[in-house]
Design a protein around this motif. Sequence first.
Motif, PDB file in Angstrom:
ATOM      1  N   ASP A   7       0.823  -1.210   0.000  1.00  0.00           N
ATOM      2  CA  ASP A   7       0.000   0.000   0.000  1.00  0.00           C
ATOM      3  C   ASP A   7       0.855   1.257   0.000  1.00  0.00           C
ATOM      4  OD1 ASP A   7      -2.515  -1.291   0.105  1.00  0.00           O
ATOM      5  OD2 ASP A   7      -2.287  -1.626   2.256  1.00  0.00           O
ATOM      6  N   LEU A   8       2.166   1.108   0.111  1.00  0.00           N
ATOM      7  CA  LEU A   8       3.058   2.258   0.241  1.00  0.00           C
ATOM      8  C   LEU A   8       3.546   2.713  -1.128  1.00  0.00           C
ATOM      9  CD1 LEU A   8       5.195   1.105   3.301  1.00  0.00           C
ATOM     10  CD2 LEU A   8       3.095   2.468   3.287  1.00  0.00           C
ATOM     11  N   ALA A   9       3.317   3.979  -1.445  1.00  0.00           N
ATOM     12  CA  ALA A   9       3.731   4.515  -2.736  1.00  0.00           C
ATOM     13  C   ALA A   9       5.247   4.484  -2.900  1.00  0.00           C
ATOM     14  CB  ALA A   9       3.213   5.937  -2.912  1.00  0.00           C
ATOM     15  N   VAL A  10       5.979   4.726  -1.809  1.00  0.00           N
ATOM     16  CA  VAL A  10       7.438   4.715  -1.899  1.00  0.00           C
ATOM     17  C   VAL A  10       7.934   3.324  -2.288  1.00  0.00           C
ATOM     18  CG1 VAL A  10       7.758   4.239   0.574  1.00  0.00           C
ATOM     19  CG2 VAL A  10       9.575   5.370  -0.717  1.00  0.00           C
ATOM     20  N   GLU A  11       7.286   2.271  -1.794  1.00  0.00           N
ATOM     21  CA  GLU A  11       7.676   0.913  -2.168  1.00  0.00           C
ATOM     22  C   GLU A  11       7.249   0.588  -3.591  1.00  0.00           C
ATOM     23  OE1 GLU A  11       7.799  -1.460   2.092  1.00  0.00           O
ATOM     24  OE2 GLU A  11       6.035  -1.687   0.803  1.00  0.00           O
ATOM     25  N   GLN A  58      -3.451   9.323  -8.493  1.00  0.00           N
ATOM     26  CA  GLN A  58      -2.664  10.554  -8.532  1.00  0.00           C
ATOM     27  C   GLN A  58      -2.807  11.300  -7.212  1.00  0.00           C
ATOM     28  OE1 GLN A  58      -4.251  11.467 -12.926  1.00  0.00           O
ATOM     29  NE2 GLN A  58      -2.927  13.098 -12.160  1.00  0.00           N
ATOM     30  N   GLY A  59      -1.680  11.852  -6.765  1.00  0.00           N
ATOM     31  CA  GLY A  59      -1.704  12.590  -5.516  1.00  0.00           C
ATOM     32  C   GLY A  59      -0.336  12.623  -4.870  1.00  0.00           C
ATOM     33  N   VAL A  60      -0.314  13.078  -3.621  1.00  0.00           N
ATOM     34  CA  VAL A  60       0.918  13.214  -2.852  1.00  0.00           C
ATOM     35  C   VAL A  60       0.932  12.154  -1.755  1.00  0.00           C
ATOM     36  CG1 VAL A  60       2.288  14.735  -1.372  1.00  0.00           C
ATOM     37  CG2 VAL A  60       1.006  15.688  -3.312  1.00  0.00           C
ATOM     38  N   TYR A  61       2.062  11.462  -1.634  1.00  0.00           N
ATOM     39  CA  TYR A  61       2.243  10.422  -0.621  1.00  0.00           C
ATOM     40  C   TYR A  61       3.495  10.755   0.180  1.00  0.00           C
ATOM     41  CZ  TYR A  61      -0.898   7.802  -3.713  1.00  0.00           C
ATOM     42  OH  TYR A  61      -1.962   7.404  -4.494  1.00  0.00           O
ATOM     43  N   ALA A 179      -0.650  -2.601   4.231  1.00  0.00           N
ATOM     44  CA  ALA A 179       0.242  -3.728   3.978  1.00  0.00           C
ATOM     45  C   ALA A 179       1.529  -3.202   3.364  1.00  0.00           C
ATOM     46  CB  ALA A 179      -0.410  -4.740   3.037  1.00  0.00           C
ATOM     47  N   SER A 180       2.640  -3.826   3.733  1.00  0.00           N
ATOM     48  CA  SER A 180       3.947  -3.455   3.194  1.00  0.00           C
ATOM     49  C   SER A 180       4.513  -4.616   2.384  1.00  0.00           C
ATOM     50  CB  SER A 180       4.894  -3.096   4.345  1.00  0.00           C
ATOM     51  OG  SER A 180       6.219  -2.932   3.885  1.00  0.00           O
ATOM     52  N   ARG A 181       5.550  -4.360   1.622  1.00  0.00           N
ATOM     53  CA  ARG A 181       6.247  -5.430   0.912  1.00  0.00           C
ATOM     54  C   ARG A 181       7.369  -6.009   1.764  1.00  0.00           C
ATOM     55  NH1 ARG A 181      11.007  -3.828  -3.209  1.00  0.00           N
ATOM     56  NH2 ARG A 181      11.492  -5.961  -2.637  1.00  0.00           N
TER      57      ARG A 181
END
Length: 297
Positions: A7-11, A58-61, A179-181
């Motif tokens: 769920d994390l955009a950085v991942e 689209q957006g800011v994370y 959830a994370s990777r």
Amino acid sequence: MAQRRTDLAVEAHQLWQEGAGEAALPGVRSEESEQSGFLVNTVTVSTPEAARALGKPQGVYVTVELDGLLRREEGAFQRAAQAVAQALRPLLPEKGPALVIGLGSRAVTPDLIGPLTVDHLLVTRHLVEQVPEHFGHLRPVAAAAPGVLASTGMESSLVAQALAGELRPACVIAVDALASRSLDRLCRTVQLSDTGVVPGSGVGNHRAPLNRETLGVPVLTVGAPTVVDGATLALDLLERAGRTGTEREELPGGEDFFVTPREVDVRVADLSKVLGYAISMALNPSLSVEDLTMLLE
């Protein structure tokens, strides 16, 4: 690169870079900074093409890494609350009341982030309305933890729509477990976004969304990863052991299992308190950690 659930955009951005072998994805900007001693990564998804590539709207994370909180460093709680508050504040409307919705089930520990955060939130709407001479300087804040469909018979989004329609807030802040990777991010990472949320998406149980389209007001999301799905975890462990090339499809049944830390109850309790304090300080910048401790405890 085999698909990972996150769920994390950085991942998601990191996974795209690993798979594509490219340094940059058009339509995505990633920036790193520091806040109160914690690493902050901001991913901005600005085009439909980039959103499809990452699987994120689209957006800011904004991702805040709270490793020091997990190690219980001296002053880590105060610094963590300040860091998350400072990261959340630019995403908020400048004025107007706020409605905080704590998503999740109180019967499932990894899903407790939302309800427990509401328990640590400074709720002010009734005080501002009833005793304005003492509390009129505060921003009106209302909160609810609507539970889950299985225990209430109602979608969380329906409860949020009813509350938003009655209270008419300037924004809704939805707090949810993610959830994370990677095991390394569980209960030590916070993601803030201005894109809304789909409850249950982290564990593949997608419900009706909470966003501007469904609620009629900006919906900000505050989330923290508490689980990794079995297939994603297996793929990462295989890569750490040097066994690359395995595909998710070669791990049947892995998506039916979710892994969480052994001490998840303590971690969720600590993180929820940080989020409750951080949201309160973001909405009312005049308040400090010490002020909230006096008012809440």
